[in-house]
Design a protein around this motif. Structure first.
Motif, PDB file in Angstrom:
ATOM      1  N   VAL B   5       0.521  -1.478   0.156  1.00  9.30           N
ATOM      2  CA  VAL B   5       0.070  -0.143   0.401  1.00  9.30           C
ATOM      3  C   VAL B   5       0.896   1.604  -0.076  1.00  9.30           C
ATOM      4  CG1 VAL B   5      -1.877   1.314   0.991  1.00  9.30           C
ATOM      5  CG2 VAL B   5      -2.067  -1.284   1.077  1.00  9.30           C
ATOM      6  N   ILE B   6       0.761   1.889  -0.592  1.00  7.24           N
ATOM      7  CA  ILE B   6       1.539   3.496  -1.153  1.00  7.24           C
ATOM      8  C   ILE B   6       0.401   4.336  -0.652  1.00  7.24           C
ATOM      9  CG2 ILE B   6       2.692   5.210  -2.406  1.00  7.24           C
ATOM     10  CD1 ILE B   6       3.716   2.476  -4.141  1.00  7.24           C
ATOM     11  N   ASN B   7       1.341   4.990   0.475  1.00  6.86           N
ATOM     12  CA  ASN B   7       0.172   6.904   1.258  1.00  6.86           C
ATOM     13  C   ASN B   7       1.101   7.713   0.268  1.00  6.86           C
ATOM     14  OD1 ASN B   7      -0.915   5.224   2.587  1.00  6.86           O
ATOM     15  ND2 ASN B   7       0.488   4.540   4.387  1.00  6.86           N
ATOM     16  N   LEU B   8       0.473   8.073  -0.330  1.00 11.50           N
ATOM     17  CA  LEU B   8       1.191   9.909  -1.125  1.00 11.50           C
ATOM     18  C   LEU B   8      -0.242  10.749  -0.626  1.00 11.50           C
ATOM     19  CD1 LEU B   8       1.442  10.395  -5.227  1.00 11.50           C
ATOM     20  CD2 LEU B   8      -0.357  11.827  -3.685  1.00 11.50           C
ATOM     21  N   VAL B   9       0.950  12.101  -0.557  1.00  8.52           N
ATOM     22  CA  VAL B   9       0.078  13.061   0.270  1.00  8.52           C
ATOM     23  C   VAL B   9       0.108  13.898  -0.503  1.00  8.52           C
ATOM     24  CG1 VAL B   9       0.707  15.529   1.432  1.00  8.52           C
ATOM     25  CG2 VAL B   9       0.862  12.906   2.912  1.00  8.52           C
ATOM     26  N   TRP B  10      -1.380  14.542  -0.734  1.00 10.82           N
ATOM     27  CA  TRP B  10      -0.823  16.161  -2.379  1.00 10.82           C
ATOM     28  C   TRP B  10      -1.429  17.185  -1.579  1.00 10.82           C
ATOM     29  CZ3 TRP B  10      -6.560  16.344  -5.460  1.00 10.82           C
ATOM     30  CH2 TRP B  10      -6.434  17.580  -6.290  1.00 10.82           C
ATOM     31  N   LEU B  11      -0.301  17.915  -1.230  1.00 12.66           N
ATOM     32  CA  LEU B  11       0.276  18.609  -0.360  1.00 12.66           C
ATOM     33  C   LEU B  11      -0.850  19.855  -1.186  1.00 12.66           C
ATOM     34  CD1 LEU B  11       1.594  19.017   2.038  1.00 12.66           C
ATOM     35  CD2 LEU B  11       3.127  19.437   0.374  1.00 12.66           C
ATOM     36  N   TYR B  12      -1.470  20.686  -0.107  1.00 12.56           N
ATOM     37  CA  TYR B  12      -2.526  21.866  -0.420  1.00 12.56           C
ATOM     38  C   TYR B  12      -2.690  22.124  -1.932  1.00 12.56           C
ATOM     39  CZ  TYR B  12       1.096  23.071   3.691  1.00 12.56           C
ATOM     40  OH  TYR B  12       1.306  22.931   4.995  1.00 12.56           O
ATOM     41  N   PRO B  13      -3.711  21.676  -2.311  1.00 12.66           N
ATOM     42  CA  PRO B  13      -4.055  21.195  -3.527  1.00 12.66           C
ATOM     43  C   PRO B  13      -5.129  23.115  -3.847  1.00 12.66           C
ATOM     44  CG  PRO B  13      -5.004  19.232  -2.097  1.00 12.66           C
ATOM     45  CD  PRO B  13      -3.721  19.834  -1.175  1.00 12.66           C
ATOM     46  N   LYS B  50      -1.286  18.444  10.592  1.00  8.84           N
ATOM     47  CA  LYS B  50       0.364  18.293  10.463  1.00  8.84           C
ATOM     48  C   LYS B  50       0.243  17.267   9.135  1.00  8.84           C
ATOM     49  CE  LYS B  50       1.890  19.547  14.536  1.00  8.84           C
ATOM     50  NZ  LYS B  50       3.009  20.508  14.518  1.00  8.84           N
ATOM     51  N   ILE B  51       1.335  17.175   8.569  1.00  2.88           N
ATOM     52  CA  ILE B  51       2.002  16.456   7.995  1.00  2.88           C
ATOM     53  C   ILE B  51       2.179  14.909   8.373  1.00  2.88           C
ATOM     54  CG2 ILE B  51       3.003  15.663   5.461  1.00  2.88           C
ATOM     55  CD1 ILE B  51       3.056  18.867   4.721  1.00  2.88           C
ATOM     56  N   ASP B  52       1.883  13.844   8.096  1.00  4.87           N
ATOM     57  CA  ASP B  52       2.174  12.050   8.886  1.00  4.87           C
ATOM     58  C   ASP B  52       3.382  12.382   8.096  1.00  4.87           C
ATOM     59  OD1 ASP B  52       2.430   9.731  10.205  1.00  4.87           O
ATOM     60  OD2 ASP B  52       0.125   9.566   9.077  1.00  4.87           O
ATOM     61  N   PHE B  53       4.482  13.098   8.293  1.00  5.16           N
ATOM     62  CA  PHE B  53       5.732  12.101   7.830  1.00  5.16           C
ATOM     63  C   PHE B  53       6.100  10.405   7.735  1.00  5.16           C
ATOM     64  CE2 PHE B  53       6.685  16.699   7.605  1.00  5.16           C
ATOM     65  CZ  PHE B  53       6.991  16.766   6.530  1.00  5.16           C
ATOM     66  N   LYS B  54       5.525  10.222   9.304  1.00  4.21           N
ATOM     67  CA  LYS B  54       5.838   8.437   9.000  1.00  4.21           C
ATOM     68  C   LYS B  54       5.333   7.759   8.329  1.00  4.21           C
ATOM     69  CE  LYS B  54       6.767   6.228  13.562  1.00  4.21           C
ATOM     70  NZ  LYS B  54       6.153   6.104  14.840  1.00  4.21           N
ATOM     71  N   ASN B  55       3.730   7.939   7.700  1.00  2.15           N
ATOM     72  CA  ASN B  55       2.614   6.929   7.665  1.00  2.15           C
ATOM     73  C   ASN B  55       2.472   7.599   5.818  1.00  2.15           C
ATOM     74  OD1 ASN B  55       2.283   5.177   9.371  1.00  2.15           O
ATOM     75  ND2 ASN B  55       1.213   6.986  10.164  1.00  2.15           N
ATOM     76  N   THR B  56       3.733   8.829   5.503  1.00  3.82           N
ATOM     77  CA  THR B  56       4.123   8.193   4.197  1.00  3.82           C
ATOM     78  C   THR B  56       4.786   8.234   3.438  1.00  3.82           C
ATOM     79  OG1 THR B  56       2.448  10.477   4.606  1.00  3.82           O
ATOM     80  CG2 THR B  56       3.366  10.981   2.177  1.00  3.82           C
ATOM     81  N   ASP B  57       4.505   8.034   2.110  1.00  9.06           N
ATOM     82  CA  ASP B  57       5.694   7.091   1.025  1.00  9.06           C
ATOM     83  C   ASP B  57       5.856   8.357  -0.280  1.00  9.06           C
ATOM     84  OD1 ASP B  57       5.799   4.709   2.176  1.00  9.06           O
ATOM     85  OD2 ASP B  57       3.684   5.051   1.111  1.00  9.06           O
ATOM     86  N   ILE B  58       5.394   8.747  -0.323  1.00  9.09           N
ATOM     87  CA  ILE B  58       4.969  10.183  -1.522  1.00  9.09           C
ATOM     88  C   ILE B  58       3.990  11.326  -1.289  1.00  9.09           C
ATOM     89  CG2 ILE B  58       5.206  10.802  -4.244  1.00  9.09           C
ATOM     90  CD1 ILE B  58       4.823   8.029  -4.626  1.00  9.09           C
ATOM     91  N   ILE B  59       4.736  12.499  -1.080  1.00  7.99           N
ATOM     92  CA  ILE B  59       4.859  13.766  -1.100  1.00  7.99           C
ATOM     93  C   ILE B  59       4.885  14.702  -2.734  1.00  7.99           C
ATOM     94  CG2 ILE B  59       4.026  15.981  -0.017  1.00  7.99           C
ATOM     95  CD1 ILE B  59       6.086  14.580   2.435  1.00  7.99           C
ATOM     96  N   PHE B  60       3.884  15.154  -2.786  1.00  6.04           N
ATOM     97  CA  PHE B  60       2.827  16.129  -3.912  1.00  6.04           C
ATOM     98  C   PHE B  60       2.925  16.974  -3.702  1.00  6.04           C
ATOM     99  CE2 PHE B  60       0.737  17.414  -8.388  1.00  6.04           C
ATOM    100  CZ  PHE B  60       2.729  17.112  -8.608  1.00  6.04           C
ATOM    101  N   CYS B  61       3.846  18.525  -3.970  1.00  9.69           N
ATOM    102  CA  CYS B  61       3.740  20.115  -3.979  1.00  9.69           C
ATOM    103  C   CYS B  61       3.740  20.281  -5.765  1.00  9.69           C
ATOM    104  CB  CYS B  61       5.007  19.640  -3.565  1.00  9.69           C
ATOM    105  SG  CYS B  61       4.826  20.609  -2.318  1.00  9.69           S
ATOM    106  N   PRO B  62       2.102  20.486  -5.879  1.00 13.44           N
ATOM    107  CA  PRO B  62       1.908  20.768  -7.379  1.00 13.44           C
ATOM    108  C   PRO B  62       2.332  22.451  -7.192  1.00 13.44           C
ATOM    109  CG  PRO B  62      -0.365  20.307  -5.640  1.00 13.44           C
ATOM    110  CD  PRO B  62       0.838  20.110  -5.310  1.00 13.44           C
ATOM    111  N   PRO B  63       2.712  23.062  -8.752  1.00 16.50           N
ATOM    112  CA  PRO B  63       3.106  24.392  -8.671  1.00 16.50           C
ATOM    113  C   PRO B  63       2.041  25.584  -7.828  1.00 16.50           C
ATOM    114  CG  PRO B  63       2.515  23.667 -10.468  1.00 16.50           C
ATOM    115  CD  PRO B  63       2.220  22.526  -9.569  1.00 16.50           C
ATOM    116  N   GLY B  64       2.531  26.528  -7.737  1.00 14.35           N
ATOM    117  CA  GLY B  64       1.680  27.568  -6.805  1.00 14.35           C
ATOM    118  C   GLY B  64       2.042  29.111  -7.321  1.00 14.35           C
ATOM    119  N   GLU B  65       1.099  30.019  -6.626  1.00 14.61           N
ATOM    120  CA  GLU B  65       1.702  31.195  -7.033  1.00 14.61           C
ATOM    121  C   GLU B  65       2.658  31.323  -5.693  1.00 14.61           C
ATOM    122  OE1 GLU B  65      -2.066  33.316  -8.664  1.00 14.61           O
ATOM    123  OE2 GLU B  65      -2.063  32.515  -6.462  1.00 14.61           O
TER     124      GLU B  65
END
Lengths: 460, 245
Positions: B5-13, B50-65
């Motif tokens: 199981v892979i856990n991905l965090v989508w940061l500040y969509p 809070k970001i759950d770093f411990k249980n996350t495998d991929i953090i994805f940060c899209p572009p923003g202003e």
């Protein structure tokens, strides 16, 4: 020194008038801003030298979408009230176009000879044009993602607007568009125009739906509902920024069947009743009221208005009815608006989609990412016989985008062609449904239209 | 064996909402589905979450202003120790376009204002007065994968003592040199849009496979370290050797 400056202006003005007349003789359709382009190249700050302009009667209209229609509607409404009005309604919205409008509407000595001046202004050109023509009225229709190769991101344009707006300006703002409304603190007076929740309003609750950062505190903007893509009653989750509860101009009711709107308790007859147009009407009411037009005068303007740049057209070809929906490249809102129109049709249909590489200026490039600022899901949930995806280079990306939102891949045909429209359109004969939609830009559509006309002619 | 199981965090969509890069999150979902791997995607919406770093495998940060980068940096700084552990564990932190500034030392805005970044990359950024929009084609140094897409450049990135992500085949990249993006372990920055993982699913697949194999303890990412160095040195040798007459 002043005297010396006046000589080149007057000479330039004569040159400009001569060029404008020649251009008119050569081709009435072309040469929209050639005289202004030459004049601004010959004379520094050419526009600044015109006399007799009452800046309180100069109305500039800018924004991402709807500025042409709103400019045309405001100018038409004022003209209908028998007030002499000049406008650059032909879409020449940069310095050259503004200069051309003044050349055409001035005496030989450079005196502006109309009462009102209504100008559509390109977003990036606003600071330089305002510098030489300090209008006291500025309408911002909205500020959205658009032409990223030129504009980067919306904040880039926001900062251009912020450079200009000052306490001497009356600002007309869309009460439901969070970004442009954020400019409110900088103006002397703000008039908010607004449209109530209506039958076309919608909500978004899908996992992949996103909104935008608050222009004031960078936290999240949320919407109570949407009237259009990224336009609706909003609030910030952190600061107290939100749509005004009591906007100055408020369309409370839309009677789509009767083509009427009720705005500030007054009834207006309208020609176009899509949500996008309602905002244009609301903006026009706000400006018209400010400059003193009566309800009857505004109504007269609305009743007689025909938009020269209408984005929808219906063609007939053999037994097919073709709905053409024009979209602007790199502009997610116009693409989404076209997609929403198609999705409202719950009957069987075939959809031709031609999204192209961007060739506005060098370097040409293959922008495919703005497709993902739009949702195709609602279309995929309606009966579609075939998707015909055409264009050079990015047709595969277009097809992939539709599949990502749930379209059946077996219903998609891809044509990697740019010019040979005939190959694509022959498909039309093979399709069973008579209900066809074409979503593409103006140039490919013209090619399609010409081809169909020739086919009809050949077939008698 | 347990199913991966892979856990991905989508940061500040909502805040990082530019250039349709939400599509890249969809691409990870599709790639995982194709590979038969379960993926949990979690949106972290607010700065206060809070970001759950411990249980996350991929953090994805899209572009923003660019204006939002300071607030994001402030939010993540509160979990800096956890972020460092996350990076040392060779987990993925992916930033696209302008969000590269977040990982840089600092960014100088057009008006001279300076925004401090997280300092993960030895990289400085300067906001451009004009925009560059063009296609982008590069090769990732580590995997030799070719990546294609486009870029909207509002910031020039200057790599100091910093490994780039890749070498440009066509395009502007970081600052019109041959360098594209940056990389520290599995912290990745690219200018490439498309959405980048929609247009290049093989890259997403490579990342997902690395995560999956690492989770199963059957793959050492540094396994090909010598071969990689050999590839680079041989390439350099070929490029620099005298031409045959």
């Amino acid at each position: 020194m002043k005297f010396i400056m006046k000589i080149p202006f007057h000479i330039t003005l004569l040159v400009g008038k001569a060029v404008a007349n020649i251009a008119k003789l050569v081709d009435k359709k072309r040469g929209t801003n050639i005289s202004g382009k030459i004049a601004t190249a010959l004379c520094n700050d050419f526009v600044k030298h015109f006399k007799n302009i009452d800046f309180s009667k100069v109305i500039m209209v800018t924004g991402t979408n709807g500025k042409s229609t709103t400019t045309n509607l405001i100018a038409h409404t004022i003209k209908q009230s028998n007030r002499k009005t000049a406008t650059n309604g032909e879409g020449a919205n940069m310095m050259g176009g503004v200069a051309t409008t003044l050349i055409k509407n001035s005496t030989l000595t450079g005196k502006f000879n109309k009462e009102f001046l209504v100008l559509e202004i390109d977003e990036r050109s606003l600071p330089s044009i305002y510098k030489v023509l300090p209008a006291k009225n500025l309408v911002i229709t909205n500020l959205q993602k658009d032409q990223v190769q030129r504009n980067g991101d919306p904040d880039f344009i926001y900062r251009k607007f912020a450079e200009v707006i000052n306490k001497d300006i009356v600002l007309f703002l869309n009460n439901e568009e969070p970004r442009s409304k954020g400019l409110e603190d900088k103006a002397g007076q703000v008039i908010y125009f607004s449209v109530n929740k209506n039958d076309e309003s919608f909500n978004k609750s899908n996992f992949y739906d996103i909104t935008m950062p608050c222009p004031k505190c960078n936290h999240i903007i949320k919407y109570e509902y949407f009237n259009l893509e990224s336009i609706g009653k909003f609030y910030c989750t952190n600061c107290n920024y939100s749509s005004e509860e009591k906007p100055d101009i408020y369309v409370s009711n839309i009677d789509s069947e009767g083509n009427k709107i009720i705005c500030n308790n007054e009834t207006y007859s309208i020609t176009y009743n899509t949500p996008f147009y309602i905002y244009n009407y609301a903006a026009t009411v706000s400006v018209s009221k400010k400059i003193g037009l009566t309800e009857e005068e505004i109504n007269q303007g609305f009743k007689t208005f025909v938009n020269p740049g209408e984005r929808r057209e219906i063609l007939k070809y053999k037994d097919k009815v073709i709905h053409y929906l024009r979209m602007k490249q790199e502009n997610p809102e116009t693409l989404q608006s076209a997609l929403d129109t198609v999705a409202k049709d719950k009957t069987e249909k075939a959809i031709f989609i031609g999204l192209y590489e961007v060739k506005d200026f060098l370097p040409y490039y293959s922008n495919t990412f703005y497709f993902y600022d739009c949702n195709f899901k609602d279309i995929a949930n309606t009966p579609v016989e075939k998707y015909i995806v055409f264009s050079k280079t990015v047709c595969y990306d277009t097809a992939n985008r539709i599949i990502y939102d749930g379209a059946d891949p077996s219903k998609i045909e891809i044509y990697d062609y740019e010019e040979d429209i005939s190959v694509i359109l022959k498909k039309m004969d093979d399709i069973k449904t008579k209900n066809i939609y074409i979503l593409t830009g103006m140039k490919p559509y013209s090619n399609i239209k010409n081809f169909l006309a020739e086919e009809e002619k050949a077939n008698g | 064996m347990d199913k991966v199981v892979i856990n991905l965090v989508w940061l500040y969509p909502d805040i990082l909402n530019l250039h349709g890069e939400r599509g890249s999150v969809q691409a990870f979902q599709r790639v995982c589905e194709n590979l038969g791997i379960t993926i949990n995607i979690k949106r972290v919406n607010e700065y206060s979450e809070k970001i759950d770093f411990k249980n996350t495998d991929i953090i994805f940060c899209p572009p923003g202003e660019l204006k939002v980068i300071y607030d994001i940096k402030e939010a993540i700084s509160k979990q800096m120790d956890e972020l460092k552990e996350y990076i040392d564990a060779r987990k993925y932190f992916i930033t696209i376009g302008t969000t590269g500034c977040l990982l840089a030392k600092e960014t100088i805005r057009e008006n001279g204002e300076k925004i401090e970044g997280l300092g993960i990359f030895d990289m400085t950024c300067k906001e451009r007065k004009t925009v560059i929009g063009d296609d982008l084609h590069f090769v990732i140094e580590k995997t030799k994968q070719e990546i294609i897409g486009s870029q909207i450049q509002m910031i020039d990135y200057e790599l100091n003592n910093q490994e780039p992500l890749g070498t440009i085949i066509y395009g502007y990249g970081n600052n019109n040199t041959s360098k594209e993006g940056a990389r520290v372990k599995n912290v990745i920055f690219t200018n490439c849009l498309g959405p980048v993982f929609v247009k290049n699913p093989w890259w997403a697949e490579n990342i997902v496979m690395n995560v999956a194999l690492n989770k199963m303890n059957i793959y050492n990412e540094n396994e090909y370290e010598l071969e990689n160095k050999s590839f680079t040195s041989t390439k350099k040798f070929i490029k620099e050797k005298p031409k045959q007459i």
